[in-house]
Write a protein that holds these residues in place. Structure first.
Motif, PDB file in Angstrom:
ATOM      1  N   ASN A   1       3.304  -8.722  -4.022  1.00  0.00           N
ATOM      2  CA  ASN A   1       2.554  -9.107  -2.699  1.00  0.00           C
ATOM      3  C   ASN A   1       3.120  -7.877  -1.811  1.00  0.00           C
ATOM      4  O   ASN A   1       3.796  -8.304  -0.763  1.00  0.00           O
ATOM      5  CB  ASN A   1       2.906 -10.443  -2.062  1.00  0.00           C
ATOM      6  N   LYS A   2       2.840  -6.770  -1.978  1.00  0.00           N
ATOM      7  CA  LYS A   2       3.202  -5.722  -1.282  1.00  0.00           C
ATOM      8  C   LYS A   2       2.189  -5.225  -0.223  1.00  0.00           C
ATOM      9  O   LYS A   2       0.898  -5.310  -0.359  1.00  0.00           O
ATOM     10  CB  LYS A   2       3.403  -4.600  -2.080  1.00  0.00           C
ATOM     11  N   ASP A   3       2.626  -5.238   1.108  1.00  0.00           N
ATOM     12  CA  ASP A   3       1.940  -4.806   2.431  1.00  0.00           C
ATOM     13  C   ASP A   3       2.231  -3.634   2.619  1.00  0.00           C
ATOM     14  O   ASP A   3       1.840  -3.107   3.848  1.00  0.00           O
ATOM     15  CB  ASP A   3       1.886  -5.842   3.377  1.00  0.00           C
ATOM     16  N   ILE A   4       2.969  -2.719   2.121  1.00  0.00           N
ATOM     17  CA  ILE A   4       3.198  -1.453   2.435  1.00  0.00           C
ATOM     18  C   ILE A   4       3.437  -0.521   1.223  1.00  0.00           C
ATOM     19  O   ILE A   4       3.975  -0.905   0.450  1.00  0.00           O
ATOM     20  CB  ILE A   4       4.645  -1.334   3.374  1.00  0.00           C
ATOM     21  N   PHE A   5       2.854   0.739   1.244  1.00  0.00           N
ATOM     22  CA  PHE A   5       2.574   1.446   0.311  1.00  0.00           C
ATOM     23  C   PHE A   5       3.056   2.944   0.819  1.00  0.00           C
ATOM     24  O   PHE A   5       2.494   3.389   1.653  1.00  0.00           O
ATOM     25  CB  PHE A   5       1.339   1.655  -0.371  1.00  0.00           C
ATOM     26  N   VAL A   6       4.232   3.502   0.099  1.00  0.00           N
ATOM     27  CA  VAL A   6       4.436   4.788   0.632  1.00  0.00           C
ATOM     28  C   VAL A   6       4.489   5.663  -0.620  1.00  0.00           C
ATOM     29  O   VAL A   6       4.845   5.521  -1.657  1.00  0.00           O
ATOM     30  CB  VAL A   6       6.131   4.628   1.099  1.00  0.00           C
ATOM     31  N   THR A   7       4.069   7.089  -0.404  1.00  0.00           N
ATOM     32  CA  THR A   7       3.944   7.997  -1.277  1.00  0.00           C
ATOM     33  C   THR A   7       4.919   9.327  -0.743  1.00  0.00           C
ATOM     34  O   THR A   7       4.844   9.496   0.393  1.00  0.00           O
ATOM     35  CB  THR A   7       2.765   8.544  -1.934  1.00  0.00           C
TER      36      THR A   7
END
Lengths: 413, 408
Positions: free
Chosen positions: B64-70
């Motif tokens: 349940n991730k609500d933030i994605f960073v690359t």
């Protein structure tokens, strides 16, 4: 039994050659006349000895037990104890050198290495090393079996004596005076052979050494995982058992290397066989060269005769010029010269006839033996490569097993 | 699928300023409102987290991730004063505290360092995933070597992603600033000054000299584990490097060995084909070895390296915790010996110790779990790759064997 064998084996080399050539010059081993049919031969054991050498210094050396048993006795079901005697490497060398000189047109099988030059990941090259001694024993046995199954070589008297007469054999060989027949040293292609040898074997050995290192280093995982597993609860068991598999992986390389060594020995054998082959070719070249020399000599002598007889000088010579200037020699002198020339020409023609026959004979026999050797080599090496492939496959199978097991352990972490 | 955080109307922590988000799934409701109101202090936040610990597996499984960073797209910047590399950091989020759902900024290594030190300052006893090293002495000395940059980029990516996965750290104000502010340089210069950092260090040193009065056994055990873990990681890392080195040397020899067969084939007739066959098998073997080495250096080596660095992080965390306790003990003693009457201060410090210990406890098992998962996965992949390698080599030789068998 021994007397029978003696009668059949021929003392003179020429006779035995003729016997073989009457039989067949085909590639197949003419077992009917070969020693191996009549006698079972093996190099059973090796032992260390020490004694005083030629310069009265104490030395340690290895001797090998050569055992023989008559074949017909075995066939009849009797199991007689073998006759045996001890031989040193140097005696094998002597036998081989004798055969090489005596049969210049035959590809004489090679001996194993004299010195332990190329040893597999051991610290020093040691002639006393048990592995080296064992490999040498096998090589010496192969040599004897090959010689004894050769249609021509197997009939040699010195070979038979080598196998049966413990004392005084060396003196007997020297008495034949074979050393005087030694031909031109093949230094040129020795270099070539060394280069080929170096390339193939040092690389094969280096690859084996590197592979050894890769496997052994994995053994450290065993130790390190074990230490680590002590502080982990859930991961402990998985790590510990994976570590054991790493130890097994590291240990498995010893068997692998043993097989690679065997493969290397096979290649080595044939590369040194190649040396013998080239020696035969060179000897043939030498024969041809001698024939040419003899022919040239004959031609020039015939020319001299013609000039003397007709007084016509075709070629420039100082003698011819001085004759022109100062007058020719007396008829008696000319007569004497002519007679001498006739004698020399007659001799020369004999020589040329002999040399031509020799050359032809050499060519025929050498060719036959070369073809036989090539076929044998192709067959043996093809098999060696198949075995090499099988060996690699087996090594991979073991690797698959170990790492699959390790993976199972990691899954339990 | 949009995930949301449910707000039950209670007061919310400073970071998450009173927005209501949509609720999509019943499961989310289940997970996030475990009967507790949303935390309104770091302390209760941690308590919330500790309770959730039981559903850790569930939580991580539900993603349940609500933030994605690359982190990608390294570029070099050349100026008169210096040359440095910047990386593009892209954020996609549905979190309410973010004004937008997508951000793109460029960051350099120093910015990452800033973020890390801010996080360590604000959450002294939480375990922050390590950053790649500033300098690599051993192999890649060239800072702008492509391999070096790529390795660093991947490590920076992992660093940020570990933060997004952390329930507390991902809500950090500084983290948000890092992800969203266009220019970080001016902000970097603000913040606790050099002097205050100095005084903290000195206090820490003084405290460590005094030593701790009593250490809870659980932390003593933890310390022992950390020391042992550090040693073990270093050993595993060393062994793995050695293995990679030996593999490389093996491959180099294979590359020379193969051609000798082709060379030999030139002077043969009937044997030429089998010789070439063996030669090409050896060639294939060396290619496979090369691939195996590549895989090892991309999967196992970086993972082990990160956990070597983790061990150092853990040691620092333990030290900070000890310092907090030491500070409290110092003031407490002073109170007891009546050299001070600042009872309030002592109470605050006592609270601080309590918080620090709880934070560490919570993060500890979280860290243990992810360590186990990471290392387990790396070793499994390595073993699988090795199996694959042997299968490929075995197949190559099997074909040779079949060919030869048919020929004879």
């Amino acid at each position: 039994m021994a007397e029978d064998v003696k009668e059949e084996s021929v003392a003179s080399n020429d006779e035995s050659d003729r016997a073989a050539s009457d039989g067949s010059l085909s590639n197949t081993v003419n077992k009917g006349s070969c020693l191996l049919r009549r006698m079972e031969i093996c190099v059973a054991e090796a032992e260390k000895r020490s004694g005083k050498n030629a310069v009265s210094m104490q030395e340690t050396y290895t001797v090998y037990l050569v055992e023989t048993r008559p074949m017909d006795a075995i066939a009849e079901g009797r199991n007689p104890p073998p006759d045996s005697l001890w031989r040193r490497y140097s005696e094998f060398e002597l036998l081989r050198n004798y055969l090489i000189v005596t049969y210049p047109y035959i590809v004489v099988p090679p001996l194993p290495e004299k010195r332990a030059e190329f040893v597999w990941h051991k610290l020093s090259a040691d002639n006393m090393d048990p592995d080296f001694v064992e490999r040498r024993r096998i090589g010496l046995e192969n040599f004897l079996l090959r010689v004894a199954s050769h249609p021509v070589l197997s009939n040699n008297e010195m070979l038979y004596q080598f196998l049966t007469k413990e004392h005084g054999w060396k003196e007997m060989v020297y008495e034949t005076g074979f050393q005087t027949k030694v031909q031109v040293c093949n230094s040129a292609f020795c270099h070539h052979w060394d280069v080929l040898y170096y390339n193939s074997f040092s690389l094969l050995q280096r690859v084996a050494d590197r592979l050894y290192a890769v496997y052994k280093v994995h053994g450290n995982y065993g130790r390190v995982f074990s230490e680590w597993s002590a502080i982990e609860k859930e991961m402990g068991d998985g790590l510990q058992s994976a570590g054991h598999h790493m130890d097994a992986y590291a240990a498995s390389v010893d068997d692998i290397l043993e097989e690679e060594e065997h493969y290397a020995d096979q290649l080595k054998e044939y590369l040194s066989y190649a040396e013998a082959l080239r020696a035969v070719c060179r000897k043939h070249e030498l024969s041809q060269f001698e024939l040419e020399m003899a022919s040239q000599d004959l031609i020039s002598k015939k020319q001299q005769r013609e000039e003397l007889a007709t007084g016509i000088v075709h070629t420039f010579s100082l003698k011819g010029m001085t004759n022109k200037l100062f007058g020719q020699e007396a008829p008696e002198q000319r007569e004497a010269k002519l007679n001498l020339l006739e004698e020399l020409i007659a001799e020369g023609e004999e020589t040329v006839k002999e040399k031509t026959a020799e050359c032809d004979e050499h060519a025929e026999k050498a060719w036959a033996d070369i073809v036989r050797f090539k076929d044998q080599k192709d067959k043996d090496l093809k098999e060696a490569f198949i075995n090499y492939a099988l060996m690699q496959i087996s090594m991979c199978k073991k690797g698959i097993q170990v790492w699959s097991n390790a993976k199972e352990c990691f899954l339990k972490m | 699928k949009k995930l949301g955080i449910v707000m039950s109307g209670a007061k919310v922590p400073a970071d998450i300023s009173g927005h209501m988000l949509d609720l999509d799934e019943e499961e989310d409701l289940e997970v996030f409102s475990k009967g507790n109101p949303m935390p309104n202090s770091p302390d209760s936040m941690v308590n919330q987290f500790r309770l959730d610990e039981e559903n850790e597996e569930e939580q991580q499984g539900a993603i349940n991730k609500d933030i994605f960073v690359t982190v990608d797209n390294p570029e070099s910047h050349i100026s008169a004063i210096e040359t440095f590399i910047t990386y593009r950091v892209v954020t996609r989020t549905t979190r309410s505290e973010f004004d937008s759902s997508k951000y793109e900024v460029r960051r350099r290594y120093q910015d990452f360092l800033w973020l890390k030190s801010r996080l360590e300052e604000n959450y002294p006893t939480l375990i922050v995933h390590p950053l790649p090293e500033k300098f690599v002495m051993k192999s890649m000395v060239e800072r702008f070597n492509d391999d070096f940059i790529e390795t660093r980029r991947k490590a920076l990516h992992r660093f940020l992603n570990r933060i997004t996965e952390h329930p507390i750290l991902s809500c950090s104000h500084h983290f948000k600033v890092f992800l969203t502010e266009e220019e970080l340089a001016p902000l970097r210069k603000l913040g606790p000054g050099f002097l205050s950092r100095m005084s903290e260090t000195m206090r820490a040193m003084a405290n460590s000299v005094r030593g701790l009065r009593s250490k809870l056994e659980e932390f003593a055990i933890m310390q022992e584990y950390v020391d042992d873990f550090s040693n073990n990681m270093c050993s595993v890392d060393k062994v793995t490097h050695r293995i990679t080195k030996e593999h490389r040397e093996y491959m180099d020899e294979l590359k020379q060995y193969g051609p000798t067969y082709f060379h030999w084939a030139e002077s043969e007739e009937l044997l030429a084909e089998p010789l070439k066959g063996v030669g090409s098998c050896v060639e294939k073997c060396s290619k496979e070895t090369e691939e195996q080495i590549q895989y090892l250096s991309e999967v196992l080596v970086p993972t082990l390296h990160e956990y070597v660095l983790c061990a150092d992080t853990l040691k620092a965390v333990m030290r900070r915790r000890d310092n907090i306790q030491a500070e409290f003990e110092a003031k407490n003693e002073a109170l007891a010996s009546k050299t001070t009457d600042k009872e309030m201060e002592v109470d605050d410090l006592a609270d601080r110790v309590e918080q620090a210990n709880n934070a560490l406890r919570g993060d500890w098992s979280r860290w243990r779990t992810s360590m186990r998962a990471d290392l387990k996965s790396a070793f499994i992949s390595t073993a699988a790759k090795n199996v694959d390698y042997y299968e490929k080599v075995s197949l190559t030789y099997w074909f040779l064997f079949r060919l030869r068998k048919e020929a004879t």
